[in-house]
Motif scaffolding. Structure first.
Motif, PDB file in Angstrom:
ATOM      1  N   LYS A 110      41.412  48.237  41.467  1.00 48.81           N
ATOM      2  CA  LYS A 110      42.153  47.053  42.021  1.00 48.81           C
ATOM      3  C   LYS A 110      41.136  46.131  42.685  1.00 48.81           C
ATOM      4  O   LYS A 110      41.344  44.898  42.317  1.00 48.81           O
ATOM      5  CB  LYS A 110      43.337  47.501  42.741  1.00 48.81           C
ATOM      6  N   GLN A 113      39.460  44.375  40.029  1.00 51.89           N
ATOM      7  CA  GLN A 113      40.402  43.270  39.393  1.00 51.89           C
ATOM      8  C   GLN A 113      40.273  42.024  40.335  1.00 51.89           C
ATOM      9  O   GLN A 113      40.422  40.921  39.602  1.00 51.89           O
ATOM     10  CB  GLN A 113      41.603  43.773  38.944  1.00 51.89           C
ATOM     11  N   ASN A 114      40.624  42.303  41.583  1.00 48.21           N
ATOM     12  CA  ASN A 114      40.753  41.098  42.400  1.00 48.21           C
ATOM     13  C   ASN A 114      39.352  40.259  42.397  1.00 48.21           C
ATOM     14  O   ASN A 114      39.349  39.030  42.468  1.00 48.21           O
ATOM     15  CB  ASN A 114      41.129  41.491  43.929  1.00 48.21           C
ATOM     16  N   GLU A 116      37.421  40.228  39.751  1.00 46.59           N
ATOM     17  CA  GLU A 116      36.952  39.473  38.351  1.00 46.59           C
ATOM     18  C   GLU A 116      38.136  38.192  38.594  1.00 46.59           C
ATOM     19  O   GLU A 116      37.753  37.070  38.142  1.00 46.59           O
ATOM     20  CB  GLU A 116      37.587  40.277  37.425  1.00 46.59           C
ATOM     21  N   ALA A 117      39.371  38.148  39.018  1.00 45.95           N
ATOM     22  CA  ALA A 117      40.209  37.222  39.142  1.00 45.95           C
ATOM     23  C   ALA A 117      39.407  36.087  40.195  1.00 45.95           C
ATOM     24  O   ALA A 117      39.386  35.121  39.827  1.00 45.95           O
ATOM     25  CB  ALA A 117      41.619  37.507  39.703  1.00 45.95           C
ATOM     26  N   TYR A 118      38.880  36.379  41.309  1.00 48.03           N
ATOM     27  CA  TYR A 118      38.088  35.621  42.216  1.00 48.03           C
ATOM     28  C   TYR A 118      37.000  34.670  41.239  1.00 48.03           C
ATOM     29  O   TYR A 118      36.976  33.519  41.345  1.00 48.03           O
ATOM     30  CB  TYR A 118      37.692  36.001  43.175  1.00 48.03           C
ATOM     31  N   ARG A 119      36.490  35.469  40.481  1.00 41.65           N
ATOM     32  CA  ARG A 119      35.433  34.815  39.555  1.00 41.65           C
ATOM     33  C   ARG A 119      35.931  33.906  38.699  1.00 41.65           C
ATOM     34  O   ARG A 119      35.384  32.773  38.255  1.00 41.65           O
ATOM     35  CB  ARG A 119      34.518  36.007  38.824  1.00 41.65           C
ATOM     36  N   THR A 120      36.918  34.405  38.054  1.00 43.37           N
ATOM     37  CA  THR A 120      37.496  33.564  36.776  1.00 43.37           C
ATOM     38  C   THR A 120      37.983  32.080  37.511  1.00 43.37           C
ATOM     39  O   THR A 120      38.101  31.035  36.874  1.00 43.37           O
ATOM     40  CB  THR A 120      38.791  34.002  36.269  1.00 43.37           C
ATOM     41  N   ASN A 121      38.766  32.198  38.732  1.00 49.76           N
ATOM     42  CA  ASN A 121      39.190  31.064  39.509  1.00 49.76           C
ATOM     43  C   ASN A 121      37.968  30.235  39.951  1.00 49.76           C
ATOM     44  O   ASN A 121      38.084  28.831  39.913  1.00 49.76           O
ATOM     45  CB  ASN A 121      40.127  31.272  40.770  1.00 49.76           C
ATOM     46  N   GLN A 122      37.187  30.715  40.463  1.00 50.66           N
ATOM     47  CA  GLN A 122      35.810  29.873  40.787  1.00 50.66           C
ATOM     48  C   GLN A 122      35.084  29.219  39.648  1.00 50.66           C
ATOM     49  O   GLN A 122      34.701  28.205  39.784  1.00 50.66           O
ATOM     50  CB  GLN A 122      34.719  30.995  41.487  1.00 50.66           C
ATOM     51  N   ARG A 124      36.971  28.001  37.137  1.00 49.24           N
ATOM     52  CA  ARG A 124      37.687  27.102  36.817  1.00 49.24           C
ATOM     53  C   ARG A 124      37.491  25.664  37.663  1.00 49.24           C
ATOM     54  O   ARG A 124      37.873  24.633  37.309  1.00 49.24           O
ATOM     55  CB  ARG A 124      38.939  27.387  36.809  1.00 49.24           C
TER      56      ARG A 124
END
Length: 125
Positions: A110, A113-114, A116-122, A124
């Motif tokens: 988990k 996953q968090n 990875e979500a941070y990386r994706t948001n950064q 963008r």
């Protein structure tokens, strides 16, 4: 409000007493509060702090919390918010400990996953 290092250590001791003693089984290195701040290796904006870490190595099993990270992340927060964040971080790291003893890695996955979500948001931004 910023709690001093000593105040944070005292509060951490009190918070640890709220947990059942069984959760500390085989945590032979205990819980350490270190003065430094620690940015996450995934940090891209200078604001993703590592609050704590569960460690297993030749020294044994132990939890480290980073006082400096709490200072940075909780600047301007109330004592209640400090207490809540310390408790949540300790609970999180104890969960890593218990899962490790059981051979489980759900929380580790988990956390990944968090990140990875941070990386994706950064990416963008």
């Amino acid at each position: 409000m910023v709690l001093s290092f000593d105040e944070t250590g005292d509060l951490l001791d009190k918070l640890a007493e709220r947990f059942p003693p069984e959760l500390f089984r085989e945590l032979n290195g205990g819980i350490a509060l270190l003065p430094e701040e620690k940015l996450s290796p995934e940090d891209r904006a200078g604001n993703l702090y590592t609050m704590g870490k569960y460690c297993i190595n030749q020294m044994g099993r132990y939890i480290v919390l980073y006082y400096g990270s709490f200072v940075r992340a909780l600047a301007g927060c109330s004592r209640e918010e400090w207490e809540r964040e310390l408790y949540d971080t300790l609970s999180h790291e104890l969960t890593h400990h218990i899962e490790s003893l059981a051979g489980e890695r759900s929380l580790e996955q988990k956390d990944q996953q968090n990140l990875e979500a941070y990386r994706t948001n950064q990416d963008r931004e």
